[in-house]
Design a protein around this motif. Structure first.
Motif, PDB file in Angstrom:
ATOM      1  N   ALA A 234      -3.259   9.092  54.692  1.00 56.07           N
ATOM      2  CA  ALA A 234      -2.367   7.936  54.583  1.00 56.07           C
ATOM      3  C   ALA A 234      -0.915   8.376  54.658  1.00 56.07           C
ATOM      4  O   ALA A 234      -0.076   7.690  55.264  1.00 56.07           O
TER       5      ALA A 234
ATOM      6  N   LEU B 221       0.443   3.457  47.132  1.00 56.03           N
ATOM      7  CA  LEU B 221      -0.857   2.796  47.061  1.00 56.03           C
ATOM      8  C   LEU B 221      -1.991   3.731  47.431  1.00 56.03           C
ATOM      9  O   LEU B 221      -3.162   3.383  47.276  1.00 56.03           O
ATOM     10  N   ASN B 222      -1.646   4.929  47.918  1.00 55.18           N
ATOM     11  CA  ASN B 222      -2.651   5.913  48.328  1.00 55.18           C
ATOM     12  C   ASN B 222      -2.270   7.295  47.795  1.00 55.18           C
ATOM     13  O   ASN B 222      -2.016   8.226  48.574  1.00 55.18           O
TER      14      ASN B 222
ATOM     15  N   ARG C 288       5.612  -3.862  58.797  1.00 54.01           N
ATOM     16  CA  ARG C 288       5.453  -4.206  57.385  1.00 54.01           C
ATOM     17  C   ARG C 288       3.988  -4.209  56.969  1.00 54.01           C
ATOM     18  O   ARG C 288       3.638  -3.741  55.885  1.00 54.01           O
ATOM     19  N   LYS C 289       3.128  -4.720  57.842  1.00 52.51           N
ATOM     20  CA  LYS C 289       1.698  -4.773  57.524  1.00 52.51           C
ATOM     21  C   LYS C 289       1.128  -3.366  57.378  1.00 52.51           C
ATOM     22  O   LYS C 289       0.413  -3.059  56.413  1.00 52.51           O
ATOM     23  N   LEU C 290       1.445  -2.482  58.330  1.00 53.33           N
ATOM     24  CA  LEU C 290       0.910  -1.130  58.283  1.00 53.33           C
ATOM     25  C   LEU C 290       1.540  -0.314  57.162  1.00 53.33           C
ATOM     26  O   LEU C 290       0.872   0.514  56.538  1.00 53.33           O
TER      27      LEU C 290
ATOM     28  N   ARG D 235       2.598  -1.394  54.258  1.00 48.53           N
ATOM     29  CA  ARG D 235       1.953  -1.775  52.992  1.00 48.53           C
ATOM     30  C   ARG D 235       0.585  -1.115  52.862  1.00 48.53           C
ATOM     31  O   ARG D 235       0.185  -0.680  51.787  1.00 48.53           O
ATOM     32  N   GLN D 236      -0.136  -1.048  53.975  1.00 54.17           N
ATOM     33  CA  GLN D 236      -1.498  -0.510  53.955  1.00 54.17           C
ATOM     34  C   GLN D 236      -1.529   0.987  53.668  1.00 54.17           C
ATOM     35  O   GLN D 236      -2.414   1.474  52.955  1.00 54.17           O
ATOM     36  N   HIS D 237      -0.544   1.723  54.207  1.00 50.75           N
ATOM     37  CA  HIS D 237      -0.586   3.187  54.122  1.00 50.75           C
ATOM     38  C   HIS D 237       0.485   3.771  53.198  1.00 50.75           C
ATOM     39  O   HIS D 237       0.673   4.982  53.184  1.00 50.75           O
ATOM     40  N   HIS D 238       1.185   2.945  52.430  1.00 47.54           N
ATOM     41  CA  HIS D 238       2.273   3.453  51.589  1.00 47.54           C
ATOM     42  C   HIS D 238       1.735   4.470  50.571  1.00 47.54           C
ATOM     43  O   HIS D 238       0.690   4.251  49.962  1.00 47.54           O
TER      44      HIS D 238
ATOM     45  N   LYS E 128      -0.082   9.031  58.267  1.00 49.00           N
ATOM     46  CA  LYS E 128      -0.013   7.761  58.998  1.00 49.00           C
ATOM     47  C   LYS E 128       1.275   7.017  58.674  1.00 49.00           C
ATOM     48  O   LYS E 128       1.912   6.433  59.554  1.00 49.00           O
ATOM     49  N   PHE E 129       1.698   7.056  57.404  1.00 52.26           N
ATOM     50  CA  PHE E 129       2.928   6.375  57.012  1.00 52.26           C
ATOM     51  C   PHE E 129       4.133   6.988  57.710  1.00 52.26           C
ATOM     52  O   PHE E 129       5.043   6.279  58.137  1.00 52.26           O
TER      53      PHE E 129
END
Length: 325
Positions: free
Chosen positions: A43, A36-37, A26-28, A30-33, A46-47
């Motif tokens: 990103a 949001l990018n 969940r943390k990753l 959110r970071q790479h969604h 990575k997602f």
């Protein structure tokens, strides 16, 4: 074909619990969604890796099979190309063959296709060892990539809009210049009366363009209200300081109180009004969004003003008062 270390992708140990894997994913995610990018290919890649790792490690059967493969994954890959795992009880007991089982992934295949269109979000490594069930049945990676284009909604866009407190009070219209497919057009955006600092105004269909006939995303404008030199906003209420001559504070009288609407109110001040006293004027605060007749209060704080100079006559009066005290 490259071996995928799913534990390293999520940044967890091989002994990680289901809860630890879930938190890491969940943390990753959110970071790479992608939302949001936008337009960030790094990103996006990575997602996909994160989602694939979670697809395997969050499913008990897939995780068990992945852990059993270990360093022998090359042998299993060769066996798959040769027509299936080699016979023998030893192999069967160790590898267990292709496994099914429930999926506990966060992103469904349909959602992944919504995000990435025809791009297969799963690697060849995944398809070799877990089949195509994660992305459109048992199709191979090549077959998945050959599918027809799929409708995909455009990404939402974010921007900031600055307003004066007066504009937030009465509402306003902003004309934006939008560019899409190399063409410019203007869009009038209505900002409602009473809007708060930090509020988001949605402009439907003015985000990034969709693909394969998909709808455009939305534009979200975050409101930023500039400080006002005279009024302070607290929720729906307004606060201001009103200068009051010392004589009016002592003897009483009327003073003028300005409002954010531009009008002036007359406020009766009783005698012996102390500096800092607060008066409430009902219904002269900020309006409520969608309910312009519902307003907060205006609070006027008395700011007693001492004279900067004294005439001879005034000095005599103050000296007489001093003597009487």
């Amino acid at each position: 074909m490259e071996f995928k270390d799913y534990y390293a992708t999520l940044g967890v140990a091989k002994t990680a619990t289901d809860a630890e894997i879930k938190r890491a994913f969940r943390k990753l995610a959110r970071q790479h969604h992608p939302d949001l990018n936008p337009a960030d290919k790094t990103a996006e890649a990575k997602f996909k890796e994160i989602n694939e790792a979670n697809e395997v490690l969050s499913d008990p059967e897939k995780r068990k099979k992945y852990d059993e493969l270990g360093s022998n994954w090359r042998m299993y890959e060769q066996a798959q190309r040769d027509g299936g795992p080699p016979g023998g009880a030893g192999w069967s007991a160790h590898y267990g063959g292709p496994q099914g089982g429930a999926s506990y992934r966060t992103m469904t295949p349909e959602e992944m296709q919504e995000l990435f269109g025809t791009d297969d979000p799963f690697s060849d490594f995944f398809h070799t060892f877990f089949g195509g069930a994660g992305f459109g049945g048992a199709a191979s990676g090549a077959e998945s990539r050959a599918r027809a284009p799929r409708t995909r909604r455009g990404h939402d866009l974010e921007s900031t809009i600055d307003l004066t407190l007066e504009e937030a009070f009465s509402g306003t219209t902003r004309r934006l210049v939008m560019t899409r497919d190399g063409k410019e057009r203007t869009v009038d955006v209505r900002i409602p009366a009473g809007v708060k600092d930090g509020a988001r105004v949605r402009v439907a269909g003015e985000g990034a363009a969709g693909t394969a006939g998909g709808a455009a995303g939305d534009l979200f404008l975050t409101v930023r209200i500039r400080p006002h030199p005279r009024f302070e906003r607290r929720g729906q209420d307004l606060y201001t300081r009103v200068p009051v001559p010392v004589t009016t504070a002592v003897l009483g009288g009327e003073i003028s109180v300005p409002t954010l609407a531009g009008s002036t109110l007359r406020l009766k001040v009783p005698e012996l009004t102390a500096n800092g006293r607060v008066f409430r004027l009902r219904g002269h605060g900020m309006p409520t969004v969608g309910k312009p007749d519902e307003r907060g209060e205006l609070y006027a704080t008395v700011d007693v003003q001492l004279p900067s100079t004294l005439s001879d006559e005034e000095r005599k009066h103050y000296e007489a008062l001093k003597g009487e005290a």
